[in-house]
Each structure stands twice: as C-alpha cells, then as structure tokens.
Design an enzyme around this catalytic site. Sequence first.
Site, PDB file in Angstrom:
ATOM      1  N   ASP A 483       0.817  -1.224   0.000  1.00 58.21           N
ATOM      2  CA  ASP A 483       0.000   0.000   0.000  1.00 58.21           C
ATOM      3  C   ASP A 483       0.847   1.268   0.000  1.00 58.21           C
ATOM      4  O   ASP A 483       0.389   2.302  -0.487  1.00 58.21           O
ATOM      5  CB  ASP A 483      -1.053   0.003   1.114  1.00 58.21           C
TER       6      ASP A 483
HETATM    7  C1  LAN Z   1       3.518  -0.731  10.180  1.00 64.11           C
HETATM    8  C2  LAN Z   1       3.488   0.647   9.714  1.00 64.11           C
HETATM    9  C3  LAN Z   1       2.907   0.842   8.359  1.00 64.11           C
HETATM   10  C4  LAN Z   1       1.812  -0.138   8.064  1.00 64.11           C
HETATM   11  C5  LAN Z   1       0.881   0.284   6.901  1.00 64.11           C
HETATM   12  C6  LAN Z   1       1.634   0.633   5.636  1.00 64.11           C
HETATM   13  C7  LAN Z   1       0.095   1.523   7.315  1.00 64.11           C
HETATM   14  C8  LAN Z   1      -0.100  -0.852   6.654  1.00 64.11           C
HETATM   15  O1  LAN Z   1      -1.050  -0.477   5.717  1.00 64.11           O
HETATM   16  C9  LAN Z   1       0.595  -2.147   6.384  1.00 64.11           C
HETATM   17  C10 LAN Z   1       1.424  -2.556   7.590  1.00 64.11           C
HETATM   18  C11 LAN Z   1       2.470  -1.505   8.006  1.00 64.11           C
HETATM   19  C12 LAN Z   1       3.620  -1.606   7.036  1.00 64.11           C
HETATM   20  C13 LAN Z   1       3.029  -1.769   9.395  1.00 64.11           C
HETATM   21  C14 LAN Z   1       3.153  -3.160   9.871  1.00 64.11           C
HETATM   22  C15 LAN Z   1       3.538  -3.349  11.347  1.00 64.11           C
HETATM   23  C16 LAN Z   1       4.565  -2.339  11.805  1.00 64.11           C
HETATM   24  C17 LAN Z   1       5.783  -2.480  10.952  1.00 64.11           C
HETATM   25  C18 LAN Z   1       3.920  -0.946  11.613  1.00 64.11           C
HETATM   26  C19 LAN Z   1       2.639  -0.751  12.400  1.00 64.11           C
HETATM   27  C20 LAN Z   1       4.950  -0.060  12.257  1.00 64.11           C
HETATM   28  C21 LAN Z   1       5.450  -0.867  13.479  1.00 64.11           C
HETATM   29  C22 LAN Z   1       4.972  -2.322  13.293  1.00 64.11           C
HETATM   30  C23 LAN Z   1       6.054  -3.323  13.767  1.00 64.11           C
HETATM   31  C24 LAN Z   1       5.549  -4.732  13.621  1.00 64.11           C
HETATM   32  C25 LAN Z   1       6.424  -2.990  15.210  1.00 64.11           C
HETATM   33  C26 LAN Z   1       7.349  -3.954  15.879  1.00 64.11           C
HETATM   34  C27 LAN Z   1       6.585  -4.975  16.614  1.00 64.11           C
HETATM   35  C28 LAN Z   1       6.516  -6.272  16.274  1.00 64.11           C
HETATM   36  C29 LAN Z   1       5.362  -7.081  16.736  1.00 64.11           C
HETATM   37  C30 LAN Z   1       7.555  -6.940  15.455  1.00 64.11           C
END
Ligand code: LAN
Length: 762
Positions: A483
């Site tokens: 996305d």
């Molecule tokens: C994110 C941030 C962006 C987000 C979007 C692009 C908004 C979404 O549409 C797809 C998933 C994604 C890329 C996403 C996945 C999970 C993340 C990377 C996070 C919320 C930012 C932090 C999180 C990450 C998993 C945090 C660390 C914790 C763990 C459980 C590994």
Amino acid sequence: MWKFVSAGNSGGNPLLRSLNGNKGRQTWEFDEKAGTPEQRAQAERLRADFTANKDKQHHSADELLRLQCADRIRAKQHAPPSGDVPEQLTPERVESHLNGAISFYECLQQEDGHWPGDYGGPMFLLPGLVIALYTTGVLDQVLTPHHKAEALRYLTNHQNADGGFGLHIEGESTMFGTGLNYVMARLLGAGPEEDLTRRAREWIHARGGATFITSWGKFWLAVLGVYDWDGMNPLTPEMWLLPYSKWSGIGYLHPGRFWCHCRMVYLPMSYVYGKRGTCKETPLTAAIRRELYPMSYDKIDWNAARNQCAKEDLYYPHPLVQDVLWWVLYKAENVLQGSFLRRMALAECMKHIHYEDENTRYVDIGPVNKVINMLCCWLEEPEGAAFKKHLPRIHDYLWLAEDGLKMQGYNGSQLWDTSFAVQAIAESGLLEVSARCLAKAHEYVEQSQVIEEAEPPLSSFYRHISKGAWPFSSRDHGWPISDCSSEGLKAALTLAGLSAEKVGEPIPAERLYDCVNVILSYQNSDGGMATYENTRSFHWLEILNPAETFGDIIVDYSYVECTSACITALCAFRKRYPQHRPADISRALGRAEAFIRSIQRPDGSWYGSWGVCFTYGCWFGTTGLAALGHNCQNDPAVRRCCEFLAVRQREDGGWGESYLSCQDKVYSQLDGDSHVVNTAWAMLALMAVGYHKVDPAPLHSAARFLLRQQQPSGDWPQQHISGVFNRNCMITYANYRNIFPIWALGHYRRLVLQGEQEVTTF
Ligand code: LAN
C-alpha cells in the site's frame, strides 16, 4: 535546547551510509546554545502542561516540533476565519479554513519535502534498546544525560495511576510494559526507592513477579542476566535450516514463509538464544535481579516460568499444541546446545542478519530487529565494523516530544504521510496556496522510491522484489510495501496531473511501470494484497504464535487496506497509461474486487487492521469499490457500509472510535468529543460512494464539526491514538490530524458544496 534535525543529516559520521544524502532522516539533538530564552521557557511550559494533564490526555501533540517552526508559523499568510461556524457552510467559508490549514501544515514541512512527526506509542521498545546498549557497554556513549533525563520524563508521564505501564501509551498496565520499563528506569539511573520504581515494583510483585512477563519480556530480561534462559520457551535457531520447499511439507514451517516482521524479530532472537548471549553481571544487574521477584531468585521454578503470563498481558493465549511443541524443543536443547548443528544454525542466522543490516543501511525493518541485530553483531564481534555501523542509526528511531524521549515504531512514517499529504492538498484544488509545498513534496516522493533491488539472490534471503516500490519511510530503509507503493504511485500521478512549472517534472513513466509491476506481483491467490510480501503459508500456523500480546503475526495476510490501495492506484494509473499491461491490470482489479467483497462483514463494515478501526477499514472498503464504479446508489454492499457509518455518527456531528474496536473487533465509541481523524475517514468513505447525493445532512454536520475543532493557527488538536498493529498495540500517526481534515474538507467543498461530479483521488 533540543533541536530537530532533518534532511541530509549525517552528523559528519562516515559510518552512516545513505542512498540519497539521508533524505527523510529525522533525528533530535541537544544543543546547549540553541533557542532563545523565550523558546526555552515555552518548551518548559509545554512539558509542564503535558504532565499536568497526563491522566486525561496520554497522547503528546508534537508541540516541540511546532515550537521549532514557530517563526514560520508566525509569518504564514493565512489563518482560518475566527468566530462561530455558521449553520450553512459556503464554499468560500470552507476555502478559507482550508487555506489556513494548508498554510499551517506547510510550516512543518522540511527542506527535503517530507513531513516529520512522532511515530511513538508502543511502550516496549525503548527498554529493549537500553538493555542492549547496557549489555554492549555503549549506553553512555549513545545516550547523553539529556537523553536519559528525557527518557525518564517519558516514563514518569506514562506510568499509569496503578503504578504499572501499558503495552502502549493509552493501554492499561501490563507485566510486559511494567517489567521492562522498571528495568529501563533502573538502568537509566533511577534508584529502587523512587516513587516511579517503587510503585512499578509493587505492581509487579502483586502479580507474582517478573516470571509472569510475556515471552519477549523474558527474552530481554534473560539478555540482561536477570532471568534464567531456562525459563524461556526455546527459540531454536535450527528452524532456519529446515527445507523451504513446499513439497517437503515441513517447508510451510520455514521462517522464510512467516510475515517479515515476525521472522526478522525471531531471527536475531534465536541467535542470541542459541548463544545464550548475556550481559556481564554488574552490581546493578544483581540488584535488579533481586528486585524483580517477590521470592528469592534461587527458588524460582524456571521450567514452570516458561509458560507463565500475567492475565493483563494475555491477548493470544498459547494453545495446547504450542506447549507440547515447546516442551519437545526445550528437551532438545540439551542435545543442540554446543552441537555442530547449532554452530551451523548460528552461522546461517548471522548471514541473514548481515544481509538485512546491509540492505537497509543499518536502519533495519523495524525497531525490534534493529536493536537485536545490533546485539547479535556485537556478540559475534564486539569491536567489529557491523556493530559500529549500527550505532548512528539508533538515533533514526528516537523521537522527542513534550512528554519526553521515546523509541518509535519505525524510523518514521515519512513517505506514507507525504503521499497522503500530497493527495489531500492537491485535491483541495487550491494550487495558489499550495504549489510550493507540493513541489517540495514531489521531490521527496521522487527521492524515496526504491530504484534498485536488494542484493541478489533475493530468493536466498526470502525477499520480495522491490525495484519500483515505495517504502513506508525512506529509501535507505527500502523495504517495499504494497500500500505504500500504491499511495506513492497515486501521489506521483496526482502531481503529474498538475502543471510541471508549478509542482515540478513528473517521475519518468518507466519508474511508474516498475511500481505497477511490484503492485501486480503482490496479488495473492485469494485476490487480495498483503503488506510486504505474498502470503507464503497457512492461517492455521497462527497457532504457533508465541507472542502472547500480539495477534496474527505469523503470516502476511491479505488486508482490505492494502488491497484497496492497490485497486485505487491501478485505476489511477490505467487512466493515465491505458496502454500499459491493460489485460493484467483489469484481471488483477477483478480479483481484488472479489476479495474486498468477500471480507465485508455482515453489518456492512470492514475491519481496519492498521488504523482505528472500522472507520478506517470502511474508508478503504468503499474507496476500493468506488474506483471500480460502484456507489451507494448502484451497489447494495456499498449502501450497507454507508448505513453502518451513518448510524454511528454522533451528536456533535463527528465520528469517534475507540482503540478498543481493534482488540475487541466490535465498534466502540470514544468517551467525550468525536475524533477529527475518524470523522474525516468517515466523510471520505461516504463521499467516495456518493452518499451526499442521497443525504448530504451528515456531511454538512461532520464538516461543521471539523471546522469547529480547527485551532486559530490552522492546526487541529491531537486526540486519541490513531494507528494499530497486530490487533493489540497502538501507534501514533502525528500527521493524520492535519492530513485527513484537509482531505475531507477539500472533497466536501468540491463535491458537496460545489456539486462537482468527481475528484481524482479518494
Ligand atoms: C507498520 C506501519 C505501516 C503499516 C501500513 C503501511 C500503514 C499498513 O497499511 C501495512 C502494515 C504496516 C507496514 C506496518 C506493519 C507493522 C509495523 C511495521 C507498523 C505498524 C509499524 C510498526 C509495526 C512493527 C511490527 C512494530 C514492531 C513490533 C513487532 C510485533 C515486530
């Protein structure tokens, strides 16, 4: 005074490698000489205000960033009209609010064109960093006394009334949050009998002690040497030696098939576990070890501790099969430890860790693997170059606000926010006020597209293609996302539709073709799109999820958000380049539409997985269908979603959804005022499918709510937290309070007040 430093900032450090002169890099530095006495006094006032209100408002409002832009804010051209918002809105009235909003928001934009902002929220990140820095002996080198003081401020501000700490800033106390933050406070110099530590320790002891912390907490405590490795369910590194091929059957269990965030965390964790990498004992760690448990450390039954978990933390309880599996692997440790197989497995892990570090320029995919990878590099070679290259990148994850110093969930949300901002601002149609700001944003969009693949062979490192994709933050981070690629592409196309003289030369078509190629490659067999990669394994593998606090972390599933963003991007692309892969695109669109329809809930809504929650999901659900020509007049599914939203509108004209919707999967209303971000999402959802033609009244009252909430500066207030991941952990999106009201009001002015038939972005 603290200074925000962005764009091209390498701090002169030769170890910091960048693909584009550090575009998008955002760090905070303490500078004795910075700021006037008034500014310093103002910063202190902002901090004191936050603390005075901390039990009512947990979310900081990026006031220090705004303070830094104060001169520009004072000099800006437009302010929203003052006085009461009239009953009947006119296009002119809304336009002047928009001018005020855009010219305020432009003041926060950086030289390189991106909008910085707080990306904090989770409370379990900074403690891991501090434990790793203490273990590797560089705590004082990386964090100055100013950092430490701000980190302690953050802790004081986010301690709950019961003495504990939540998983995230708005959450109720958990053992994971409390245990780790207790340890961090001690490592940063807080004594055991200060108010902060004493209350936290009482919370821990009242629940039986730190053996009841979640598995990730157990990991960090074991690294520090205050928890026994025997009290951990095994993180067997040999899993990396399993065959990958599906045909082997067992290949479905290979970590290369897991969601990248999950495998990238368990990869270095299993290295540290396999090596039992532990901090050298110090008087401080010996003291912490005594403090964490109500009983004597020697009396702890570590085998029993493996599966203990406080009830406050239990979002995903372990099913029985997991307990059996961990028991078998626990026994296997007796044979595996020190074996030839273990050495092979550890070498395999290190190979992947170095690859990840090098291919993200030591940013790494996220805050958790960043810190554990750094620890692994140190365990492998304490004086080695890899460990040293990790150090300057730590600052990419730290953010400072009036509530203190925090570690962010990513190295920022730069590209994501900038692409939304471009679409929101460009769609307002107010090019006169916004051309300069759009031209700058265009540069950032151009500069953050990934233009080279990660190092080959991709398949050996389980990497998806990335050439042409957009990442979530910066080119240096570089992991492609479905996305983010779509929003980046839509931003690029939106800008290409405006005058090049005003907003800059469009990105060459070849590069957009590459992006379309990535987007098409993301389609799964169910027709939907997942986040970073294709779905590589089965949903039922979720039974192996060992992280008690997070849901759905094992597999990368198709999501409504990702799928809808791909649909709207492909539609926008097809309009401009109808000759490029038309058959592939139309087939992909048909399958993606079917997927979106298949996951609509019986009540008409869509569950949003990455924002709060149903208002977010509905925005994506409806816009995906709208792009394919469906609206509330010709499509009953779309109408059901509109009705779902309409009945949840509140007295004040807005929508306000609580984060509890995400964990409970049931729509939950917020207490108090509605939320400007939920309101904007609901409005965008309704307008995309033409609900205003059926009944404009809800849109009028929602627009009035947004205008009433706008501040004299043109800004909007920061309300409750808007982002989420893995069902249960919330994350800040500091730019949403500006972007989405601008976007919704821009559409409202054009579609509802001026009766235009359509707008280009949704
Ligand atoms: C994110 C941030 C962006 C987000 C979007 C692009 C908004 C979404 O549409 C797809 C998933 C994604 C890329 C996403 C996945 C999970 C993340 C990377 C996070 C919320 C930012 C932090 C999180 C990450 C998993 C945090 C660390 C914790 C763990 C459980 C590994």
